[in-house]
Design a protein around this motif. Structure first.
Motif, short mmCIF file in Angstrom:
data_model
loop_
_atom_site.label_atom_id
_atom_site.label_comp_id
_atom_site.label_asym_id
_atom_site.label_seq_id
_atom_site.Cartn_x
_atom_site.Cartn_y
_atom_site.Cartn_z
N MET A 1 5.20 7.15 5.88
CA MET A 1 3.85 7.28 6.41
C MET A 1 3.21 5.90 6.51
O MET A 1 3.38 5.06 5.61
N ALA A 2 2.48 5.62 7.59
CA ALA A 2 1.83 4.33 7.78
C ALA A 2 0.75 4.13 6.72
O ALA A 2 0.18 5.08 6.18
N ARG A 3 0.49 2.87 6.44
CA ARG A 3 -0.54 2.54 5.46
C ARG A 3 -1.75 1.92 6.14
O ARG A 3 -1.62 1.21 7.14
N ARG A 4 -2.92 2.18 5.59
CA ARG A 4 -4.14 1.55 6.09
C ARG A 4 -4.10 0.06 5.76
O ARG A 4 -3.58 -0.35 4.73
N ARG A 5 -4.72 -0.71 6.65
CA ARG A 5 -4.66 -2.16 6.52
C ARG A 5 -6.04 -2.72 6.22
O ARG A 5 -7.03 -2.35 6.86
N VAL A 6 -6.09 -3.64 5.28
CA VAL A 6 -7.33 -4.33 4.94
C VAL A 6 -7.09 -5.83 5.03
O VAL A 6 -6.04 -6.32 4.61
N VAL A 7 -8.05 -6.54 5.59
CA VAL A 7 -8.04 -8.00 5.58
C VAL A 7 -9.20 -8.45 4.71
O VAL A 7 -10.35 -8.08 4.95
N VAL A 8 -8.88 -9.20 3.68
CA VAL A 8 -9.88 -9.77 2.78
C VAL A 8 -10.11 -11.21 3.19
O VAL A 8 -9.17 -12.00 3.28
N VAL A 9 -11.36 -11.56 3.45
CA VAL A 9 -11.71 -12.91 3.87
C VAL A 9 -12.21 -13.68 2.66
O VAL A 9 -13.33 -13.46 2.19
N GLY A 10 -11.38 -14.57 2.14
CA GLY A 10 -11.75 -15.36 0.99
C GLY A 10 -10.91 -15.02 -0.23
O GLY A 10 -10.78 -13.86 -0.60
N ALA A 11 -10.34 -16.06 -0.87
CA ALA A 11 -9.48 -15.87 -2.03
C ALA A 11 -10.13 -16.41 -3.29
O ALA A 11 -9.48 -17.04 -4.13
N GLY A 12 -11.44 -16.16 -3.42
CA GLY A 12 -12.10 -16.41 -4.70
C GLY A 12 -11.80 -15.26 -5.65
O GLY A 12 -10.96 -14.40 -5.39
N ALA A 21 -6.89 -4.65 -6.20
CA ALA A 21 -7.34 -3.27 -6.38
C ALA A 21 -6.93 -2.39 -5.20
O ALA A 21 -6.50 -1.24 -5.38
N LEU A 22 -7.04 -2.91 -3.98
CA LEU A 22 -6.65 -2.12 -2.81
C LEU A 22 -5.13 -2.00 -2.69
O LEU A 22 -4.62 -0.98 -2.23
N HIS A 23 -4.42 -3.02 -3.10
CA HIS A 23 -2.96 -2.91 -3.18
C HIS A 23 -2.57 -1.78 -4.13
O HIS A 23 -1.67 -0.98 -3.84
N ARG A 24 -3.26 -1.70 -5.26
CA ARG A 24 -3.00 -0.61 -6.21
C ARG A 24 -3.29 0.76 -5.59
O ARG A 24 -2.68 1.76 -5.96
N ARG A 25 -4.21 0.81 -4.64
CA ARG A 25 -4.57 2.07 -3.98
C ARG A 25 -3.64 2.38 -2.81
O ARG A 25 -3.83 3.37 -2.11
N GLY A 26 -2.66 1.50 -2.56
CA GLY A 26 -1.68 1.77 -1.52
C GLY A 26 -1.97 1.16 -0.17
O GLY A 26 -1.28 1.45 0.80
N TRP A 27 -3.00 0.30 -0.09
CA TRP A 27 -3.32 -0.33 1.18
C TRP A 27 -2.37 -1.50 1.46
O TRP A 27 -1.85 -2.15 0.55
N PRO A 315 -10.54 5.68 0.39
CA PRO A 315 -9.40 6.59 0.34
C PRO A 315 -8.12 5.83 0.03
O PRO A 315 -8.04 4.60 0.17
N ALA A 316 -7.12 6.55 -0.43
CA ALA A 316 -5.83 5.94 -0.68
C ALA A 316 -5.26 5.38 0.61
O ALA A 316 -5.68 5.73 1.72
N GLY A 317 -4.27 4.50 0.48
CA GLY A 317 -3.80 3.74 1.63
C GLY A 317 -2.98 4.50 2.64
O GLY A 317 -2.83 4.05 3.78
N GLU A 318 -2.43 5.65 2.26
CA GLU A 318 -1.60 6.39 3.21
C GLU A 318 -2.49 6.97 4.31
O GLU A 318 -3.44 7.69 4.02
N SER A 319 -2.19 6.66 5.55
CA SER A 319 -2.99 7.16 6.66
C SER A 319 -2.43 8.48 7.15
O SER A 319 -1.25 8.79 6.98
N GLY A 320 -3.31 9.30 7.73
CA GLY A 320 -2.89 10.58 8.27
C GLY A 320 -3.73 10.92 9.49
O GLY A 320 -4.43 10.08 10.05
N ASP A 321 -3.67 12.16 9.89
CA ASP A 321 -4.46 12.60 11.04
C ASP A 321 -5.91 12.83 10.62
O ASP A 321 -6.22 13.12 9.48
N GLY A 322 -6.81 12.72 11.60
CA GLY A 322 -8.22 13.03 11.35
C GLY A 322 -8.98 11.84 10.80
O GLY A 322 -8.44 10.74 10.62
N PRO A 323 -10.26 12.03 10.50
CA PRO A 323 -11.10 10.96 9.97
C PRO A 323 -10.54 10.42 8.66
O PRO A 323 -10.00 11.18 7.85
#
Length: 397
Positions: A1-12, A21-27, A315-323
């Motif tokens: 299953m595809a995973r949701r993608r996040v871009v974090v701007v800044g490595a402070g 934290a988002l990696h732990r959630r599966g993103w 939501p957890a990182g696994e993407s699915g159908d719908g909102p």
């Protein structure tokens, strides 16, 4: 299953914590940092019980990398060395489950970066803009790259370009009337076991033992914005060289540093709270969201809280159908964090005003009140900060 993608701007600290934290959630996480490499110099950072608890909530125990040594006591002193207020860290540990620690900022960066997947952290990658395409954000880099995402986390610091772009009517930063100097020094022979901040007339000097045996020193003075001296080491000696021990001995160590290793910054805060901490699918955290005075040592701690709670609500990182529930989660994030962080911002500014008074009579009254306050009451006054981290309920889909 595809995973949701996040871009974090800044490595402070906030951005890296959000990435972990988002990696732990599966993103699927990408952290973009404009600096070419991790910081190797800099200052210390205090991790209060609330921040340590938040990090443990995402399975990050920074003490494995930074060490866990704590000072014996914490408190405020006068320039002649007399204690105005003093609390044993053992009492703090008993009340909050753990004592505050102070760590070198580069070591904390290493600990957080190590918890990210390989390739997630991209140094030398400046973000030029965040645009929208098909209802999703697209991050554009200065080098011409394009990173489509389901979420963007704006952790781009106190001068946040993304904050200015999306909240153009906001008044921005306000100068607090103080400049600050910071440095890390080696002084194993001094055997200093106290974390202290000394208050004079419009000037302060902080001594913080770090978990690696070094000392984080910071000092502030009320001066006009953009005031500069040719040699910050000489400026510190002129202002604080006659203060109580061990300050003169620590300044001897500062004299041995390169000029570039003594950091100097004017202190600013956000002049007003943001109307919300999100816009579309962008969320702001840390200094980008609620820049505050450093007087409570909570700037980095609140950034850690932001990151952990944001990831918890999403939501957890696994993407699915719908909102996917991201907009609802971001609204819940604003509701959970905006009022708390603004209350801390206001409180930090008020505490700073106590440390910057200059009139001798007002200074005498301030010192008398501090000395007359029982230690147990002073400690209890930190409950809302040190014991205030809670994971809120997730929004119902």
């Amino acid at each position: 299953m595809a995973r949701r993608r996040v871009v974090v701007v800044g490595a402070g600290i906030g951005g890296l914590t959000a990435g972990v934290a988002l990696h732990r959630r599966g993103w699927d996480v990408t952290v973009c940092e404009q600096a070419a490499e991790p910081p190797v110099t800099g200052a210390g950072i205090g991790l209060a019980p609330n921040a340590l608890r938040a990090l443990l909530a995402v399975d990050v125990d920074v003490t494995r990398v930074t060490g866990s040594a704590v000072p014996d006591t914490m408190g405020v002193r006068r320039a002649d060395g007399r204690w105005l207020t003093r609390t044993a860290t053992a009492d703090m540990a008993a009340r909050y489950g753990r004592a505050p620690i102070a760590v070198p900022r580069p070591a904390l960066t290493v600990a957080l970066a190590a918890a990210l997947p390989t390739g997630a952290l991209r140094y030398g990658t400046a973000v030029s803009a965040v645009e929208e395409s098909g209802g999703r954000p697209v991050v554009r880099t200065a080098a011409g790259g394009e990173l489509p995402a389901d979420l963007v986390v704006a952790a781009d610091g106190i001068h946040s370009p993304l904050r200015r772009a999306y909240f153009p009517a906001h008044p921005g930063l306000r100068y607090l009337g103080e400049t600050a100097w910071r440095a890390l020094v080696e002084a194993p022979d001094l055997s200093v076991r106290d974390m202290s901040e000394t208050w004079g007339r419009g000037e302060r000097f902080g001594v913080t033992p770090l978990t690696d045996g070094r000392f984080y020193l910071y000092a502030t003075a009320t001066v006009p914005a953009d005031t500069r001296s040719e040699d910050p080491r000489a400026e510190l000696r002129r202002r604080f060289g006659a203060w109580h021990d061990p300050i003169p001995a620590l300044l001897d160590r500062v004299d041995r540093l390169d000029v570039a290793d003594v950091l100097r910054h004017d202190l600013h805060e956000l002049a007003a709270p943001l109307p919300r901490l999100h816009h579309g699918r962008i969320a702001w955290l840390g200094d980008a969201a609620h820049a505050m005075a450093p007087n409570l040592g909570q700037g980095g701690c609140q950034a850690v809280e932001d990151a952990v709670i944001l990831a918890h609500l999403l939501p957890a990182g696994e993407s699915g159908d719908g909102p996917d529930g991201v907009p609802e989660a971001l609204a819940a994030y604003t509701a959970a964090r905006r009022d708390r962080t603004d209350a801390v911002r206001v409180r930090a500014r008020r505490v700073g005003r106590l440390g910057t008074v200059r009139h001798p009579l007002v200074v005498a009254v301030r010192d008398l009140v501090l000395r007359a306050t029982p230690a147990r009451l002073a400690l209890r006054g930190m409950d809302d900060l040190f014991d205030g981290f809670r994971l809120p309920d997730r929004p119902v889909k």
